[in-house]
Design an enzyme around this catalytic site. Structure first.
Site, PDB file in Angstrom:
ATOM      1  N   ARG A   1      -3.954  -9.936   4.706  1.00  0.00           N
ATOM      2  CA  ARG A   1      -4.276  -9.932   3.270  1.00  0.00           C
ATOM      3  C   ARG A   1      -3.020  -9.493   2.507  1.00  0.00           C
ATOM      4  NH1 ARG A   1      -6.213  -6.298  -0.529  1.00  0.00           N
ATOM      5  NH2 ARG A   1      -7.752  -7.144  -1.977  1.00  0.00           N
TER       6      ARG A   1
ATOM      7  N   LYS B   1       0.814  -1.217   0.000  1.00  0.00           N
ATOM      8  CA  LYS B   1       0.000   0.000   0.000  1.00  0.00           C
ATOM      9  C   LYS B   1       0.850   1.271   0.000  1.00  0.00           C
ATOM     10  CE  LYS B   1      -4.465  -1.731   1.284  1.00  0.00           C
ATOM     11  NZ  LYS B   1      -5.554  -1.845   2.268  1.00  0.00           N
TER      12      LYS B   1
END
Ligand code: 8Y4
Length: 266
Positions: free
Chosen positions: A241, A207
């Site tokens: 995740r 991210k």
């Protein structure tokens, strides 16, 4: 939890599972590889939620996700559907999906009712705003408490709709309407979520907070993603995740091994 983006435009993994529709051969190979690499869940998503992304129609989402659920249904892994759309939840569940991962925490019309009717485990994720607008100046007074309390409010609505508490996971939604400072506070305060007794899922893999903090492009973020996965696991997250299952499973295996009582390892 291994990420499988069934979208033409994935920023994080380049849309390799999609060519004018889901590439079912590639989906099957990637799924088998992720299972061999140690995934417990495969997260199938047909909607891009990156900042500014355009919404996809219900039919388009069904056409992307449902054939993939069918193609993966016999693998020894829980299939998670990354969706906010009740029809996708229903069709996926009918074909063997075992988890609903909803970045909108069942706020869409009919989603709460669909999840309750299906009696599947759900992950409720926090997001401030919508994917289109969420990164335009997100604001909180006390981000950790606000995220926790909003999620617990959603839990109450789920319970009232008939879901059972032990099937509800919580997720602070890293990057979804959060600045770097907000993301760091949520990682630091992750125990506020684990202390609720709910399982906690986190998505930090590749991210943009990594890019912002240490200046790496998306394809160079694996080592930093592993550091974040280890920290989150240490702080009690139960599901990570990730785009990189093998590496993450190894990192988490070390965390688990160190948490076990001393034994004759040598
Ligand atoms: C690079 C890498 C750039 C990743 C952007 C991204 C989460 C999630 C997503 C999450 C849960 C993403 C579907 C965004 N993130 N579901 N989904 N938690 N539960 N972006 O953090 O990976 S998609």
């Amino acid at each position: 939890m291994g990420v499988m983006n069934i979208t033409p435009d994935s920023f994080s993994d380049g849309g390799t599972l999609y060519r004018q529709g889901p590439d079912l051969g590639a989906v099957r190979r990637r799924g088998e590889q992720m299972v061999a690499d140690g995934a417990s869940f495969l997260d199938l998503g047909g909607e891009s939620t990156r900042p500014g992304a355009e919404p996809v129609s219900e039919q388009e989402e069904l056409d992307r996700v449902i054939p993939c659920v069918e193609a993966l249904a016999d693998l020894p892994v829980t299939l998670s559907v990354d969706t906010s759309t009740p029809a996708v939840m229903r069709e996926a569940a009918a074909r063997g999906a075992g988890l609903i991962n909803d970045v909108r925490a069942l706020t869409r019309d009919g989603a709460l009712e669909a999840a309750a009717e299906l009696q599947l485990p759900v992950c409720l994720m926090h997001m401030q705003g919508t994917p289109k607008t969420m990164q335009q100046g997100p604001q909180y007074d006390a981000v950790v408490l606000e995220v926790r309390d909003w999620l617990l409010g959603r839990v109450e609505l789920c319970l009232a709709a008939g879901l059972s508490r032990d099937r509800i996971l919580l997720d602070p939604g890293f990057g979804f309407g959060k600045t770097v400072t907000h993301n760091l506070a949520l990682l630091e305060g992750l125990s506020a979520l684990t202390a609720t007794g709910h399982g906690v899922l986190v998505g930090l893999s590749r991210k943009s907070l990594i890019g912002k903090l240490i200046g790496r492009e998306v394809d160079e973020r694996l080592p930093a993603s592993l550091a974040l996965a280890v920290l989150a696991a240490e702080r009690g997250a139960s599901i990570i995740r990730t785009h990189d299952v093998r590496e993450t499973a190894d990192a988490l295996a070390m965390v688990a091994a160190l948490a076990e009582p001393p034994r004759a390892a040598e």
